[in-house]
Design a protein around this motif. Sequence first.
Motif, PDB file in Angstrom:
ATOM      1  N   SER A  91       0.862  -1.325  -0.052  1.00 58.02           N
ATOM      2  CA  SER A  91      -0.023  -0.162  -0.031  1.00 58.02           C
ATOM      3  C   SER A  91       0.917   1.268  -0.097  1.00 58.02           C
ATOM      4  CB  SER A  91      -0.855   0.087   1.113  1.00 58.02           C
ATOM      5  OG  SER A  91      -1.954   1.009   1.171  1.00 58.02           O
ATOM      6  N   SER A  92       1.101   1.852  -1.159  1.00 56.00           N
ATOM      7  CA  SER A  92       1.904   3.025  -1.613  1.00 56.00           C
ATOM      8  C   SER A  92       1.476   4.027  -0.596  1.00 56.00           C
ATOM      9  CB  SER A  92       2.144   3.322  -2.738  1.00 56.00           C
ATOM     10  OG  SER A  92       2.674   2.210  -3.448  1.00 56.00           O
ATOM     11  N   THR A  93       2.138   5.177  -0.322  1.00 55.76           N
ATOM     12  CA  THR A  93       1.693   6.381   0.174  1.00 55.76           C
ATOM     13  C   THR A  93       1.491   7.369  -1.029  1.00 55.76           C
ATOM     14  OG1 THR A  93       4.025   7.535  -0.045  1.00 55.76           O
ATOM     15  CG2 THR A  93       3.274   6.078   1.916  1.00 55.76           C
ATOM     16  N   TYR A  94       0.893   8.745  -0.766  1.00 59.64           N
ATOM     17  CA  TYR A  94       0.602   9.514  -1.757  1.00 59.64           C
ATOM     18  C   TYR A  94       1.693  10.097  -2.424  1.00 59.64           C
ATOM     19  CZ  TYR A  94      -1.553  13.636  -4.027  1.00 59.64           C
ATOM     20  OH  TYR A  94      -2.123  14.548  -4.757  1.00 59.64           O
ATOM     21  N   HIS A  95       2.954  10.387  -1.808  1.00 62.46           N
ATOM     22  CA  HIS A  95       4.065  10.998  -2.439  1.00 62.46           C
ATOM     23  C   HIS A  95       4.596   9.995  -3.214  1.00 62.46           C
ATOM     24  CE1 HIS A  95       4.522  14.949  -0.431  1.00 62.46           C
ATOM     25  NE2 HIS A  95       3.427  14.489   0.289  1.00 62.46           N
ATOM     26  N   GLU A  96       4.811   8.655  -2.723  1.00 64.23           N
ATOM     27  CA  GLU A  96       5.447   7.816  -3.582  1.00 64.23           C
ATOM     28  C   GLU A  96       4.580   7.616  -5.007  1.00 64.23           C
ATOM     29  OE1 GLU A  96       6.964   4.731  -0.081  1.00 64.23           O
ATOM     30  OE2 GLU A  96       5.059   4.465  -0.932  1.00 64.23           O
ATOM     31  N   LEU A  97       3.380   7.319  -5.109  1.00 57.82           N
ATOM     32  CA  LEU A  97       2.572   7.405  -6.054  1.00 57.82           C
ATOM     33  C   LEU A  97       2.903   8.609  -7.165  1.00 57.82           C
ATOM     34  CD1 LEU A  97      -0.798   5.595  -4.956  1.00 57.82           C
ATOM     35  CD2 LEU A  97       1.295   4.741  -6.055  1.00 57.82           C
ATOM     36  N   ALA A  98       2.567   9.685  -6.562  1.00 54.70           N
ATOM     37  CA  ALA A  98       2.719  11.028  -7.385  1.00 54.70           C
ATOM     38  C   ALA A  98       4.076  10.927  -7.794  1.00 54.70           C
ATOM     39  CB  ALA A  98       2.489  12.226  -6.517  1.00 54.70           C
ATOM     40  N   ALA A  99       5.182  10.463  -7.198  1.00 56.28           N
ATOM     41  CA  ALA A  99       6.470  10.457  -7.927  1.00 56.28           C
ATOM     42  C   ALA A  99       6.727   9.597  -8.714  1.00 56.28           C
ATOM     43  CB  ALA A  99       7.729  10.331  -6.584  1.00 56.28           C
TER      44      ALA A  99
END
Length: 490
Positions: A160-168
């Motif tokens: 379950s990735s974080t918001y910042h990880e996915l945005a990057a």
Amino acid sequence: MYLVVCWGRVTGNMISTRHCFSRCNTRSVRVIKATAMLFVAAMLFLALHMNFSHEASQQNLHRAAPISSPTTISQSTVQIRNATRDFLPTSSTPMKDELIETESEFVDGFQRHEVIACSDTSEEFRTDSKRIALVNSQSGVPCPIRPPALAGRFVPSKKSSTYHELAAMFPDVQDGGHYTPRMCTPAEKTAIIIPYRNRCRHLYTLLPNLISMLMRQNVDFTIFVIEQTTPETFNKGILFNAGYLEALKVDNYDCFILHDVDMIPIDDRNMYRCNKTGPVHFSPGVNKFKYKLFYSGLFGGVVGFTREQFRLINGASNLYFGWGGEDDDLRNRAVHMKLPLLRKTLVHGLYDMVSHVEAGWNVNPHSKGAHSLYDMLNKALGVHAGWNVHPNSKGAHSLYDMVNHAPAEGAGWNVNPDRFKIYSTSRQRQHVDGINSLVYNVTWYRTSPLYTWVGVGYNKTVITNSIPEDLRIGPKADNTYLTGNFTIIS
């Protein structure tokens, strides 16, 4: 000179105000003090007035206008009154780079969050000029039916990735969760509609797998997360309909993929394309059913309609509050309008279901609550599908697997005890129950680099009363939902 010092203390450091004025006991200082207090009072009054006005503006319900013909879809959609689309206030302090399950409260029948669950409201990602400036230039060459970048069967990430990880991770995904391939021109624009409530980790497990697969498939897509904010039992049909209408306010999408948040695709040859012949069932094989078709009429998980097809069937039913029956009703709406049903093969249409253990459904077969769960399953599925299994029988663990991955009551997915009686009136009420009868309001509307997030509220009484009483529920249960005729496509 001393008056200037006192003024600085009054305006800059309210803690030392009393000390300052005790020393400067002059008429001038008293005037300054009175002026400062009046200014503070005026600011408080203005802030309270603005907050009251903002909350009042969000309570305007709007009714979807009837859609009469394929040629009038845009005009009919425009007739829907625009809901309030205020972004949530940006926190002055960026939140931690982690999944956030925010506490919420229900006010006047709607759920209000300080921040949207799972998302990050830091200024860095709210107005990213680099993303906005990045314009995908298409070559004019049509995208191939089978892109060469496809990997076939793949092992999905269960992290379950974080918001910042996915945005990057996906810099080419633009504001609002929109992506267009650069090297070719897709044949259609696709809206991914994800109904949602209290499924933060499921959403952030789905998104990295889904986005990367859609990019390999050269899909021109926009992701819409449609969250139910009303404190009622979850109603997926209402969210499908609201998502369809809200998406059409953004663009005239050709294809609508209705996607459960816990369904993770595991084969990118399962092309996310709509078919003008009829609606498509993308997810016949799920890991918890050993990648076999659970029953021949299955139409849940991931399905796709063209814009015209969804309009023709009047969308989904708004009457299924809780789990069960809504997907089968949606299938029948297509059949009633003589649309052929299409289904992906069990070679490509495969999915892994995200575990619901964290929602509190992981029950030991020998626990005190086991029999009640089995009673629920036998009533919901067993009697009509041959699942009448005792907890201690050989088939018990497969049933418990289904329980552990069934919709959780924590998200409002209580089993609907009247679903088969509601299902029995499907044909008679289709023309008055759906897009043309939906009443809802947008409680928030926010775009980010990952998705367009829309909060949807409704009044259950208003929804129910919009349907003639004799059509809401039948006298007897209809158990024919198990069967369905599908044409298999690749």
